[in-house]
Design a protein around this motif. Structure first.
Motif, PDB file in Angstrom:
ATOM      1  N   GLN A 199       0.834  -1.202   0.000  1.00  0.00           N
ATOM      2  CA  GLN A 199       0.000   0.000   0.000  1.00  0.00           C
ATOM      3  C   GLN A 199       0.867   1.250   0.000  1.00  0.00           C
ATOM      4  O   GLN A 199       0.532   2.249  -0.650  1.00  0.00           O
ATOM      5  CB  GLN A 199      -0.927  -0.005   1.227  1.00  0.00           C
ATOM      6  CG  GLN A 199      -1.947   1.115   1.271  1.00  0.00           C
ATOM      7  CD  GLN A 199      -1.410   2.401   1.906  1.00  0.00           C
ATOM      8  OE1 GLN A 199      -0.346   2.397   2.535  1.00  0.00           O
ATOM      9  NE2 GLN A 199      -2.155   3.477   1.749  1.00  0.00           N
ATOM     10  N   PHE A 235       0.160   3.118   7.247  1.00  0.00           N
ATOM     11  CA  PHE A 235      -0.395   3.597   5.973  1.00  0.00           C
ATOM     12  C   PHE A 235      -0.221   5.101   5.736  1.00  0.00           C
ATOM     13  O   PHE A 235      -0.889   5.681   4.902  1.00  0.00           O
ATOM     14  CB  PHE A 235      -1.880   3.236   5.895  1.00  0.00           C
ATOM     15  CG  PHE A 235      -2.145   1.754   6.008  1.00  0.00           C
ATOM     16  CD1 PHE A 235      -1.725   0.896   5.014  1.00  0.00           C
ATOM     17  CD2 PHE A 235      -2.795   1.230   7.110  1.00  0.00           C
ATOM     18  CE1 PHE A 235      -1.965  -0.472   5.101  1.00  0.00           C
ATOM     19  CE2 PHE A 235      -3.034  -0.133   7.211  1.00  0.00           C
ATOM     20  CZ  PHE A 235      -2.618  -0.992   6.209  1.00  0.00           C
ATOM     21  N   ARG A 248      -7.691  -1.205   4.034  1.00  0.00           N
ATOM     22  CA  ARG A 248      -6.653  -1.175   5.063  1.00  0.00           C
ATOM     23  C   ARG A 248      -7.049  -2.028   6.273  1.00  0.00           C
ATOM     24  O   ARG A 248      -6.182  -2.480   7.038  1.00  0.00           O
ATOM     25  CB  ARG A 248      -6.410   0.256   5.549  1.00  0.00           C
ATOM     26  CG  ARG A 248      -5.836   1.197   4.521  1.00  0.00           C
ATOM     27  CD  ARG A 248      -5.616   2.570   5.140  1.00  0.00           C
ATOM     28  NE  ARG A 248      -5.171   3.578   4.184  1.00  0.00           N
ATOM     29  CZ  ARG A 248      -4.793   4.799   4.521  1.00  0.00           C
ATOM     30  NH1 ARG A 248      -4.823   5.164   5.801  1.00  0.00           N
ATOM     31  NH2 ARG A 248      -4.398   5.662   3.598  1.00  0.00           N
ATOM     32  N   ASP A 304      -3.457   4.119  -2.165  1.00  0.00           N
ATOM     33  CA  ASP A 304      -4.776   3.554  -1.863  1.00  0.00           C
ATOM     34  C   ASP A 304      -5.456   2.963  -3.101  1.00  0.00           C
ATOM     35  O   ASP A 304      -6.097   1.909  -3.014  1.00  0.00           O
ATOM     36  CB  ASP A 304      -5.674   4.622  -1.223  1.00  0.00           C
ATOM     37  CG  ASP A 304      -5.260   4.946   0.205  1.00  0.00           C
ATOM     38  OD1 ASP A 304      -4.873   4.005   0.926  1.00  0.00           O
ATOM     39  OD2 ASP A 304      -5.303   6.121   0.598  1.00  0.00           O
ATOM     40  N   PHE A 328      -3.712  -0.239  -3.902  1.00  0.00           N
ATOM     41  CA  PHE A 328      -4.099  -1.239  -2.902  1.00  0.00           C
ATOM     42  C   PHE A 328      -5.497  -1.770  -3.196  1.00  0.00           C
ATOM     43  O   PHE A 328      -5.753  -2.970  -3.081  1.00  0.00           O
ATOM     44  CB  PHE A 328      -4.050  -0.610  -1.505  1.00  0.00           C
ATOM     45  CG  PHE A 328      -4.117  -1.612  -0.386  1.00  0.00           C
ATOM     46  CD1 PHE A 328      -3.336  -2.748  -0.406  1.00  0.00           C
ATOM     47  CD2 PHE A 328      -4.962  -1.393   0.697  1.00  0.00           C
ATOM     48  CE1 PHE A 328      -3.391  -3.669   0.638  1.00  0.00           C
ATOM     49  CE2 PHE A 328      -5.023  -2.306   1.743  1.00  0.00           C
ATOM     50  CZ  PHE A 328      -4.228  -3.447   1.711  1.00  0.00           C
ATOM     51  N   GLY A 339      -9.950   1.439  -1.422  1.00  0.00           N
ATOM     52  CA  GLY A 339      -8.569   1.193  -1.008  1.00  0.00           C
ATOM     53  C   GLY A 339      -8.344   1.520   0.460  1.00  0.00           C
ATOM     54  O   GLY A 339      -7.655   0.779   1.178  1.00  0.00           O
TER      55      GLY A 339
END
Length: 518
Positions: A32, A339, A276, A37, A40, A272
């Motif tokens: 990521q 992140f 997470r 995002d 991801f 995205g």
């Protein structure tokens, strides 16, 4: 001696499974950070397909084949089962490959993003390896040789993670799009599977096995083997597929629903950010998952060991509640550490609380499988997927990704409640006595108060609160929370002394318990 060898083999496989699951959760974080995002989101959209292949080739079919071989140790029968299994799995693999490769454009359109087609085609090739990896692992495990399977799992994950991060970084660095980087990541996953196959072939060649010429099974025996593979191959790995199947529902429903709700291009970024939550859930439940894997063979061999079930449920409850409460308390710092920023706070909080239910659900499903119940776990997972799908349709238009997080939370809670009901019916006393629940909740509440106070105190320090500072807060917070929670759980008498001795650092924990009693 045979019993000791079996336990040693089970320990080796459990250790390998634990290692690969931790690595599988962690690599998503640097991915990521590399792809962002949207990158991801792209990876997470297609990952469930590979996750299903991984579950079938690592847990489902190898265990099913090994059980067939272990039942009859005659060499002729072993190889007849291996050959028949290979034919059966070849049919399954070609069917899955065809659906994914030739139906990639159709599947990508349903997912709401036609650019995902190339990634789906890339991952479809993994299913062509299914008969080879499954049969080799099943053959070795059926003969009580767990090392080849364990080594192949670890090598597969190492090569896969390294290749995913290398290709995605290289492609993005040279100006390729995030979709092309995603396709490169899928190719990296395929490299991991090929490496696992190479390891298994190497072990097979070292054995120099003589294959009998007559490998015929009676028709009735063939039907029995094929039926066993058809049913058990999928149901055995359900405990490992729960998280993947819920992600699969999101892959097909969440993006189209977000686009219909008016997010349009922002929908990909929102998905995205929502994704997470998957590493958080996976890391939170990894201990319970690995324990569940160890539990299944133990119960199938000694169904009378009911005490092991009570201990397993208590461990899952304690780990799940501690992980959920602790993560919620330091979520902002953990999100920034992993992140880079703290967007998606509400969604990630809801998903973090789900860790309690995932830990218990995986343990309950493993218990049911260990007690010989193969159809109820399937029913439980189907109910969870249907709940998730219906709630996505209802809640996502109202609250977007917060609605999706709520749908995930409720679906895990429904699965947990259903599974608890089925297991409890087979037990003589309550799985989780009221006093255990209260004492564990008190320990969690104490940890929460200390962690919140710690975070507030740290925020008052005259330092620039950047990513490094948040990382320090999160790491120290994990140690403080774990220390306080473990001490409180032990002092509250949640576990008996003999149970504590079976845990890591058990002797120190029993000393704490005895000091409290004294």
């Amino acid at each position: 001696m045979e019993r000791r060898d079996w336990l040693r083999g089970a320990f080796v496989l459990t250790t390998a499974a634990l290692f690969t699951k931790i690595l599988s959760a962690f690599y998503r974080i640097p991915y990521q950070n590399i792809a962002g995002d949207i990158g991801f989101y792209i990876y997470q959209q297609v990952y469930p397909f590979y996750g299903i292949f991984l579950a079938l080739s690592t847990y489902g079919y190898p265990v099913a084949i090994s059980k067939l071989i272990a039942e009859n140790k005659q060499p002729t029968y072993e190889f007849a089962v291996v050959r028949l299994s290979f034919y059966f799995l070849s049919f399954i693999s070609i069917a899955m490959f065809s659906i994914l490769y030739f139906g990639a454009s159709f599947l990508a359109t349903i997912m709401g993003d036609h650019q995902l087609a190339s990634l789906i085609r890339a991952i479809s090739f993994a299913f062509l390896l299914l008969p080879f990896t499954s049969v080799f692992r099943g053959y070795f495990q059926g003969r009580g040789e767990m090392i080849p399977t364990a080594v192949s799992q670890v090598v597969e994950q190492f090569i896969r993670v390294g290749a995913i991060l290398f290709f995605s970084f290289l492609l993005l660095h040279h100006g390729f799009t995030v979709y092309e980087a995603g396709a490169g990541a899928m190719f990296g996953s395929l490299m991991g599977s090929l490496a696992a196959l190479a390891v298994l072939v190497a072990y097979m060649l070292r054995k120099r096995i003589h294959i009998p010429t007559r490998l015929l099974l009676p028709k009735q025996e063939k039907r029995k083997v094929l039926l066993f593979l058809a049913i058990h191959g999928v149901t055995i790995c359900l405990a490992n597929m729960v998280l993947i199947l819920i992600q699969l529902v999101d892959s097909f429903s969440l993006l189209p629903l977000l686009q219909q709700a008016g997010l349009h291009e922002l929908a990909k970024t929102a998905k995205g950010i929502y994704d997470r939550g998957q590493p958080f859930i996976q890391l939170g439940t990894v201990a319970a998952t690995s324990f569940s894997l160890a539990l299944v063979p133990m119960l199938s061999r000694e169904q009378a060991q009911r005490e092991g079930i009570y201990t397993a449920v208590r461990i899952a409850f304690v780990i799940g509640l501690g992980a959920a409460v602790g993560l919620v308390c330091i979520l902002k710092q953990a999100n920034i550490m992993l992140f880079k920023d703290h967007v998606g706070a509400i969604e990630l909080t809801i998903l973090s609380i789900s860790i309690l239910f995932t830990s218990l659900t995986l343990t309950f499903i493993a218990i049911l499988q260990g007690l010989g119940d193969i159809f109820r776990p399937l029913f439980i997972v189907c109910i969870g997927m249907m709940t998730k799908w219906v709630l996505n349709i209802w809640l996502v238009p109202l609250w977007h990704t917060v609605g999706a997080a709520m749908a995930t939370f409720v679906s895990y809670a429904v699965m947990c409640t259903s599974a608890f009901f089925y297991v409890q019916k087979q037990m003589e006393r309550p799985l989780l006595p009221f006093v255990v629940i209260i004492q564990t909740m008190r320990a969690a509440a104490t940890m929460a108060v200390i962690l919140v106070g710690y975070v507030m105190l740290m925020n008052e320090l005259p330092f620039h609160q950047d990513r490094l500072f948040s990382s320090l807060q999160a790491v120290v917070g994990v140690f403080i929370g774990a220390f306080v929670y473990i001490i409180m759980v032990v002092k509250k008498g949640v576990f008996a002394e003999k149970e504590l001795l079976a845990l890591p650092f058990g002797r120190y924990l029993t000393n704490i318990k005895q000091r409290k009693a004294g």
